[in-house]
Each structure stands twice: as structure tokens, then as C-alpha cells.
Enzyme design. Structure first.
Site, PDB file in Angstrom:
ATOM      1  CG  HIS A 296      -1.334  -1.098   1.525  1.00  0.00           C
ATOM      2  ND1 HIS A 296      -2.560  -1.820   2.768  1.00  0.00           N
ATOM      3  CD2 HIS A 296      -2.482  -1.732   0.710  1.00  0.00           C
ATOM      4  CE1 HIS A 296      -3.209  -2.316   2.342  1.00  0.00           C
ATOM      5  NE2 HIS A 296      -3.480  -3.133   0.399  1.00  0.00           N
TER       6      HIS A 296
HETATM    7  C1  LIG Z   1       1.038  -7.626  -4.741  1.00  0.00           C
HETATM    8  C2  LIG Z   1      -0.578  -6.907  -4.193  1.00  0.00           C
HETATM    9  C3  LIG Z   1      -1.735  -7.202  -4.225  1.00  0.00           C
HETATM   10  C4  LIG Z   1      -2.403  -6.190  -3.549  1.00  0.00           C
HETATM   11  N1  LIG Z   1      -3.718  -6.343  -3.008  1.00  0.00           N
HETATM   12  C5  LIG Z   1      -4.278  -5.597  -2.567  1.00  0.00           C
HETATM   13  C6  LIG Z   1      -6.014  -5.821  -2.323  1.00  0.00           C
HETATM   14  O1  LIG Z   1      -5.629  -6.982  -1.869  1.00  0.00           O
HETATM   15  N2  LIG Z   1      -7.005  -4.708  -1.981  1.00  0.00           N
HETATM   16  C7  LIG Z   1      -6.549  -3.461  -2.378  1.00  0.00           C
HETATM   17  O2  LIG Z   1      -7.413  -1.952  -2.127  1.00  0.00           O
HETATM   18  N3  LIG Z   1      -5.101  -2.510  -2.489  1.00  0.00           N
HETATM   19  C8  LIG Z   1      -4.100  -3.610  -2.751  1.00  0.00           C
HETATM   20  N4  LIG Z   1      -3.674  -3.621  -3.807  1.00  0.00           N
HETATM   21  C9  LIG Z   1      -2.728  -2.090  -3.442  1.00  0.00           C
HETATM   22  C10 LIG Z   1      -3.583  -1.117  -4.704  1.00  0.00           C
HETATM   23  O3  LIG Z   1      -3.764  -2.145  -6.080  1.00  0.00           O
HETATM   24  C11 LIG Z   1      -2.277  -0.400  -5.404  1.00  0.00           C
HETATM   25  O4  LIG Z   1      -3.027   0.938  -4.511  1.00  0.00           O
HETATM   26  C12 LIG Z   1      -3.562   0.257  -6.290  1.00  0.00           C
HETATM   27  O5  LIG Z   1      -3.489  -1.035  -7.775  1.00  0.00           O
HETATM   28  C13 LIG Z   1      -2.008   1.137  -7.483  1.00  0.00           C
HETATM   29  O6  LIG Z   1      -3.075   2.255  -8.202  1.00  0.00           O
HETATM   30  P1  LIG Z   1      -2.557   3.320  -9.262  1.00  0.00           P
HETATM   31  O7  LIG Z   1      -3.494   3.393  -9.814  1.00  0.00           O
HETATM   32  O8  LIG Z   1      -1.920   4.219  -8.507  1.00  0.00           O
HETATM   33  O9  LIG Z   1      -1.352   2.275  -9.744  1.00  0.00           O
HETATM   34  P2  LIG Z   1      -0.604   1.178 -10.464  1.00  0.00           P
HETATM   35  O10 LIG Z   1      -2.437   0.354 -10.890  1.00  0.00           O
HETATM   36  O11 LIG Z   1      -0.035   0.624  -9.803  1.00  0.00           O
HETATM   37  O12 LIG Z   1      -0.951   1.510 -12.093  1.00  0.00           O
HETATM   38  C14 LIG Z   1       0.615   2.512 -12.734  1.00  0.00           C
HETATM   39  C15 LIG Z   1       0.380   1.841 -14.197  1.00  0.00           C
HETATM   40  O13 LIG Z   1       0.792   2.620 -14.814  1.00  0.00           O
HETATM   41  C16 LIG Z   1       1.727   1.613 -15.554  1.00  0.00           C
HETATM   42  N5  LIG Z   1       3.393   2.110 -15.400  1.00  0.00           N
HETATM   43  C17 LIG Z   1       4.452   2.792 -14.585  1.00  0.00           C
HETATM   44  N6  LIG Z   1       5.190   2.976 -15.079  1.00  0.00           N
HETATM   45  C18 LIG Z   1       5.202   3.691 -16.860  1.00  0.00           C
HETATM   46  C19 LIG Z   1       5.281   3.992 -17.651  1.00  0.00           C
HETATM   47  N7  LIG Z   1       6.756   4.164 -17.238  1.00  0.00           N
HETATM   48  N8  LIG Z   1       5.307   4.565 -19.065  1.00  0.00           N
HETATM   49  C20 LIG Z   1       3.776   3.805 -19.131  1.00  0.00           C
HETATM   50  N9  LIG Z   1       2.928   3.189 -18.454  1.00  0.00           N
HETATM   51  C21 LIG Z   1       3.424   3.133 -16.681  1.00  0.00           C
HETATM   52  C22 LIG Z   1       2.101   0.657 -15.408  1.00  0.00           C
HETATM   53  O14 LIG Z   1       2.383  -0.526 -15.995  1.00  0.00           O
HETATM   54  C23 LIG Z   1       0.515   0.285 -14.002  1.00  0.00           C
HETATM   55  O15 LIG Z   1      -0.181  -0.246 -15.246  1.00  0.00           O
HETATM   56  C24 LIG Z   1      -1.940  -4.946  -3.676  1.00  0.00           C
HETATM   57  C25 LIG Z   1      -1.437  -4.490  -4.846  1.00  0.00           C
HETATM   58  C26 LIG Z   1      -0.014  -5.041  -4.437  1.00  0.00           C
HETATM   59  C27 LIG Z   1       1.802  -5.704  -5.568  1.00  0.00           C
END
Ligand SMILES: Cc1cc2nc3c(=O)[nH]c(=O)nc-3n(C[C@H](O)[C@H](O)[C@H](O)COP(=O)(O)OP(=O)(O)OC[C@H]3O[C@@H](n4cnc5c(N)ncnc54)[C@H](O)[C@@H]3O)c2cc1C
Ligand SMILES: *[C@@H]1O[C@H](CO)[C@@H](O)[C@H](O)[C@H]1NC(C)=O
Ligand SMILES: *[C@@H]1O[C@H](CO)[C@@H](O)[C@H](O)[C@H]1NC(C)=O
Length: 626
Positions: free
Chosen positions: A561
């Protein structure tokens, strides 16, 4: 919204059967997942979704970097306006059956859908990991981390958001953000049909996991016997125990991509989605400090896209700060050290918060056939799940997670309605996949598995684990860049347990879990502590406070997280990177919209908040440009 059923079953079945029949052999599993991921299904699905090929120097109104939880929500909402063109750039590929099948969640970290980051070696935590490096997985696929996570749906506490607002971020109080949680949600939760805290017509499906073991029933009952109320932890009060609410649809993973993009992508000619497109730099006009586009790599060639209105970073808590620093926006010392000219000095990556767990305690029981062993999944269950669409087989178990309990510890001075600790009830352990997934994903040392879990797997001994998680840690980590290689990894030092107090909270949580084990419902199933000391902690009397303190620093398990690397706060706040409208301070036409803006760790898992942030940002952007 029927992602799972759109996939042709006869393509998938043989692979899934093979996967399950090979369930106890690491090499077979990995081989198959690699195949799933890199050849067969990825290609089939990509054809089905008609990939876009970028045109160099193309112009869009909005360029969204990263198709994760927040990025998908944002791009879907912005492209509702047919006058606006939106480019969504994603470094990874597309989901396949492995992502869609919740019980396989733990395996996804072994595939190319995971960026595969590791922390720098830790001194005070992750002592049970190879080289003392904590694994820090992140999703690299359309859907981002929502496509590889454990699907727990959990929003947070009213006090979290009221705190954000009070810290100089108008618009982010609980009453103001609740509508955005609701706007994203399509809840199918029995008993909560009339709750004002749930919506039934948003894009993201939320349901109770329909597969339930006897172990979780006993855990929920014992929690109640110990004095915890039953609660909807996404409703009026978090405090208490509940079966887990999950982002699944009919027992299939419902990722940000499945929920927000897939239903509309073929209908919107103004939304262009690019996979395997890795953004390397934000283009900035130095004189006006305006972002006007991005550079990216696609099939090993550099491209440029121009943004007429805004560039929006939704690359997640590690990659959004990386891109800012690569583009000259960051701490002066880091920019100087790597030789990137300073565009704007800001504390990017200076703070990194996370939620740490103790992986355990694990309890053995006298039940049979209740623990989720992946190799226990039968061909009949696979057929029932895939062909008949049955959402209640073991395959819909979200990696074995079945219930959550939110508790207070006596140590805390925070208000009574603001939990400090969460117990995450998992019907299994590292033994669930016989060492072929979870152990590797978390970078656990071989001896941890061998000495604590191997025998459980061999005997198929029923057991379950309570992951004990701390919500409000004092320890603060940091992220920075070692060089200016835009295809490299950021350096990540989470500094878990640098504050000793954090260990004491987890110790309190472990004690609370042991008290629940004394309750009649637990005694009825013969639940007792697994008598296998954590390697490295044998010097302490088993189950003494010092033993647990040692175990906490050894079986340190992050729930991923990570937040705060592009912290939201007013310009006067020396730790803030973006303002309450998520605009990067001192810059124009540049926002960060993802979990990196969350200023302090919330009382929640962070996926639901990512959707909320994407939804709210879309309204802010709309009102600015309409
Ligand atoms: C193993 C695991 C289990 C988890 N379990 C839970 C859970 O059960 N419940 C919960 O609430 N949260 C959980 N989390 C946390 C939660 O999933 C994340 O906090 C949340 O999904 C993050 O969302 P975001 O939009 O911030 O980033 P992300 O969903 O990480 O999106 C970032 C995106 O940007 C892309 N990207 C990055 N850099 C670049 C670049 N330079 N060029 C192009 N694309 C790029 C990545 O590939 C990715 O697709 C978990 C996390 C992990 C890793
Ligand atoms: C439910 O979601 C839909 C679609 O996002 C939205 O239009 C509606 O306002 C939401 N309802 C509530 C009560 O928030
Ligand atoms: C559970 O099994 C153990 C070991 O066989 C036994 O000692 C205990 O009495 C059993 N407890 C219950 C409640 O069946």
C-alpha cells in the site's frame, strides 16, 4: 462488464487444467504462466481488442500515463466527452485467464505482469527475505496493480479523509469524496442492498467472495465471541469483523481495465489505448513550466505524443515519482547527483509510506479439506467455474483471503472509531501453493519455507494464517533515482520498522489474534498455534514477546500500500508535491492522479482509493476545461 464470459472457454480450458494438474511443481507452473502471458492468450486477446499502433508526434487533448486503477478510471471518464481525445499509455500488455481467476492471484507476481521491484536491503525488517530485500510487486498490464492484486475492496475511515482536508486539501473530506467511491461502485452485497454507503450502478463490481471455508466461519464467529461486532467495514463503522468484500464479478477478477475500459474501448474512437508503451520523459517548456507531451518507447523505438491540454501521470507510487525526477522535477540533491537539469525543485519521493504485516501467526486445525491448496482444486471445480460460470468454487477465492477484522490496540491514543490494526484471515499460508508462488513473490528464504511450511504442504494439513497489519506506521521510507536511465528501476528504501513503536503495534495485534483463538468457535475446530519457530528467532522462548518481536522483523510482509511519494498538500507544505487539484506545484498542465498523492497511510487497502482519486480528478479536469 462481462469480461470473463467473453473469453472463449475452449481456448482456456486445456491451459487451466494443465496448470492445476501441475499445481505442485514450480517449474511446470512457471513455464505455463510464462506461456499464458507471453504467447498464446495474450496474442489472442490482443487481436480481440485491436491494439493501437502509435503515430509519432500525434496530438491529443489529454495524455494519461499508466493504465492502472486510477489511470483507467480517469481515461474512461475523460473520454465520455466525444470532443476530447485521450491517449492512454501502458508499459505492460493485457490480462488473461490467470489474472481473471482469483485463486491464482499469488502466481501473477511470477509473470511479466509484475514490474518486480525489490527494496534496498533492510536492516530492521525483511530479515527472512533473500538478501534482506523486501519484494515490491506492481502491476505492469492494462489494469495495473488492480490486475495482480488480492482484490480486497476497502475504502478507509472517515477520519483519514477529514485529515487530508484539514491538512490544506479542500475538497477531500469524507463527505466530499464518498460520492466518488459511490460513483465507481457496482455493489452486489447481500444484506447491504439499502445501505447509503453502497451504489449498484457504477462500473466496478464489488461482491462478497462466494467460496467460503469452514475456517472463515469459525474465525468470524470467534471474533464476535471475543467482543468484535459484525460490520460493513466500508459503511458507517470500520470497527469489527466481516467477510471480505472483493472487486470481482461473478467470481472473476474485475480489474480497472475490465471495469472501466473494456466495456467502452471499441465504442469510443476518441480513446486510444497503447500497450507496451513505456513513457520515459515528460516534455516541458522550461520558460512557462508547462508540460506539453511525453516521450515513450514502443517496440524499442522512441515516440513523442503532444498534449494540447494536460499530461497526467497515473503510473503508480513508484513510477510517477520516477518520471517526475527523470523530467527534472524532484529533490535538488537527487537531480544534481544524476545530472538531470532542474526544472522545479520538489520533494518527490522524499516520503514513502506503506502498510507492513507480520506473516502470521499460523494456526493448524482439526478440519479437513478446508485450507486453500491450489493443488486441491479439482478438474470438476474447474469445469464448474469456467464452463458453468459457477462463482462459488475454490477458484473464486481471492488468493485464500476470506475475512477482515479491524481492531484497536490499548497502545493507541487515536479515537476509538479509528482502527490501528487489521487481521487478514487467509485460509492457507506459504504452504497453499506448495512453495511455487507466494514464497517466490515475497522473496522468502528457502529455509523459512522448509522449516515452517513444507510439512504442512506435504501432509495437506488444514491451517490458516492471520496476517497482522498496522494502519498508521511512524516509519517513513524514501524513493530516489540512482542514474538517469529512463528504463531503469527507482531505488526504494521503505525503512520498515525504523520506528520501534511500529513493531509494538504488530505485537499487540498478534496478541489480539491469539485471544480470538481462545474463543469457543476456534476451540471447536481445534485451532492451535503452529509449533514451528520462525528461523532466526529460536533463541527466544517460543511465543514470548521477544520471540514475536523477532518474528515481526523476520516475516515482514508488505501489503503493497505504498503512498506519499507525490504527496498532496498546499504549497506552504515543504513535503508536498501536488496541490489539492493534483497539479504539480509550480508547473502547468501537469497532474499526478494515482495513489502516490495520498498524503498519509489510510485505514485501508489502497485500490478503492485509487479508483476514487481517478473519478474525482476527472471531475476537477472537466470543470477546468469545459
Ligand atoms: C500484490 C499486491 C496485492 C495487493 N492487494 C490489494 C488488495 O487486495 N486490495 C487493495 O485495495 N489494494 C491492494 N494492493 C494495492 C493496490 O492494488 C494499489 O495500491 C493500486 O492498485 C494502485 O493503483 P494506482 O492507480 O496508483 O497504480 P497502478 O495500478 O500500479 O497503475 C500504474 C500503471 O502505470 C503503468 N506504468 C508505470 N510506469 C509507466 C511508464 N513509464 N509508462 C507507461 N506506463 C507505466 C504500470 O504498468 C501500471 O499499469 C495490492 C498491491 C499488490 C502489488
Ligand atoms: C452510482 O453510479 C452511477 C454511475 O457511475 C452514478 O451515475 C450515480 O450517481 C451513482 N449513485 C450514487 C448514489 O452515488
Ligand atoms: C484436535 O486434534 C488434536 C490432535 O490430534 C487433539 O489433541 C485435540 O483434542 C483435537 N481437538 C478437537 C476439538 O477435536
Amino acid at each position: 462488464m462481462q469480461s470473463a464470459s467473453q473469453i472463449s472457454m475452449n481456448q482456456l480450458l486445456p491451459l487451466v487444467l494443465l496448470l492445476i494438474l501441475g499445481g505442485s511443481r514450480a517449474d511446470v507452473n512457471r513455464l505455463l504462466l510464462d506461456q499464458l502471458n507471453q504467447v498464446g492468450l495474450v496474442n489472442l486477446l490482443e487481436l480481440a481488442t485491436r491494439p493501437n499502433v502509435p503515430r509519432d508526434l500525434a496530438n491529443y487533448d489529454f495524455v494519461v500515463v499508466g493504465a492502472g486503477a486510477a489511470g483507467c478510471a480517469l481515461a474512461a471518464r475523460l473520454s465520455e466527452n466525444p470532443q476530447w481525445t485521450v491517449a492512454l499509455l501502458e508499459a505492460g500488455g493485457v490480462e488473461n485467464i490467470a489474472h481473471l481467476t482469483p485463486v491464482l492471484a499469488g502466481y501473477l507476481q511470477q509473470t511479466s505482469s509484475n514490474w518486480g521491484y525489490k527494496s534496498v536491503p533492510q536492516k530492521l525488517s525483511c530479515l527472512g527475505m533473500n538478501n534482506q530485500e523486501c519484494a515490491l510487486p506492481r502491476g505492469k498490464v492494462l489494469g495495473g496493480t488492480s490486475s495482480i492484486n488480492y482484490m480486497i475492496y476497502n475504502r478507509g475511515n472517515r477520519r483519514d479523509f477529514d485529515g487530508w482536508s484539514a491538512a490544506g486539501n479542500p475538497g477531500w473530506s469524507y463527505d466530499e469524496i464518498l460520492p466518488y467511491f459511490l460513483r465507481s461502485e457496482n455493489a452486489q452485497l447481500q444484506g447491504l442492498e439499502n445501505s447509503p454507503y453502497h451504489n449498484h450502478s457504477g462500473p466496478l463490481s464489488v461482491e462478497y467472495v462466494r467460496f467460503r471455508s469452514q475456517l472463515v466461519d469459525a474465525f468470524v464467529e470467534a471474533s464476535v465471541e471475543s467482543g468484535l461486532p459484525r460490520t460493513d467495514y466500508n459503511g458507517e463503522s470500520q470497527f469489527g469483523v466481516s467477510y471480505v468484500q472483493a472487486t470481482t464479478l461473478n467470481g472473476r477478477r474485475h480489474s480497472a481495465y475490465s471495469a472501466y475500459i473494456k466495456p467502452v474501448r471499441d465504442l469510443r474512437s476518441n480513446l486510444h489505448i497503447f500497450t507496451y508503451a513505456r513513457v520515459t520523459r515528460i516534455l516541458i517548456d522550461d520558460a512557462t513550466k508547462s508540460a506539453y507531451g511525453v516521450e515513450f518507447h514502443y517496440k524499442n523505438k522512441p515516440y513523442t505524443f503532444k498534449a494540447r491540454k494536460e499530461v497526467i501521470l497515473s503510473a503508480g507510487a513508484f513510477n510517477s515519482p520516477q518520471l517526475l525526477i527523470l523530467s527534472g522535477i524532484g529533490p535538488e540533491d537527487n537531480l544534481k547527483a544524476i545530472g538531470v537539469p532542474i526544472v522545479k525543485e520538489l520533494p518527490v519521493g522524499r516520503r514513502l509510506y506503506d502498510h507492513m504485516c507480520h506473516f502470521g501467526p499460523t494456526f493448524v486445525t482439526n478440519t479437513t479439506g478446508q485450507t486453500t491448496f491450489t493443488s486441491r482444486v479439482t478438474p470438476t471445480e474447474v469445469l464448474s467455474y469456467l464452463l458453468a460460470g459457477n462463482p462459488a468454487t475454490r477458484l473464486s477465492s481471492i488468493g485464500g483471503v476470506e475475512a477482515l477484522a479491524f481492531l484497536k490496540t490499548p497502545r493507541s491514543s487515536l479515537p476509538k472509531d479509528w482502527p490501528d490494526i487489521e487481521l487478514i484471515m487467509v485460509a492457507g499460508s506459504l504452504a497453499s501453493d506448495e512453495g511455487t508462488g507466494l514464497k517466490l513473490g515475497a522473496n522468502f528464504k528457502e529455509e523459512i519455507y522448509d522449516r515452517m511450511y513444507r510439512e504442512l504442504a506435504q501432509a495437506r494439513q488444514d491451517h490458516f494464517t492471520l496476517l497482522v497489519m498496522q494502519f498508521h506506521p511512524e516509519s517513513v521510507g524514501r524513493l530516489w533515482l540512482r542514474d538517469r536511465n529512463s528504463l531503469g528501476w527507482p531505488k526504494i528504501d521503505p525503512k520498515y520498522f525504523a520506528a520501534e513503536e511500529d513493531v509494538e503495534y504488530l505485537l499487540d495485534g498478534i496478541k489480539a489474534s491469539l485471544r480470538i483463538m481462545e474463543m469457543p468457535a476456534m476451540q471447536k475446530i481445534g485451532a492451535r498455534l503452529l509449533q514451528r519457530p520462525t528461523p532466526g528467532c529460536e533463541g527466544h522462548k517460543f511465543a514470548s514477546d521477544d520471540y514475536w518481536r523477532c518474528s515481526i522483523r523476520t516475516l515482514s510482509y508488505t501489503l503493497h500500500h505504498q503512498v506519499g511519494t507525490c504527496r498532496m498538500g498546499p504549497e506552504s507544505d515543504p513535503t508536498a508535491v501536488v496541490n489539492h487539484q493534483l497539479k504539480v506545484h509550480g508547473m502547468r498542465r501537469l497532474r499526478v492522479v494515482d495513489t502516490s498523492i495520498i498524503p498519509v497511510p489510510p485505514t485501508a487497502h489502497t485500490n478503492a482509493a485509487a479508483f476514487m482519486i481517478g473519478e474525482k480528478a476527472s471531475d476537477m479536469i472537466r470543470s477546468e476545461w469545459s
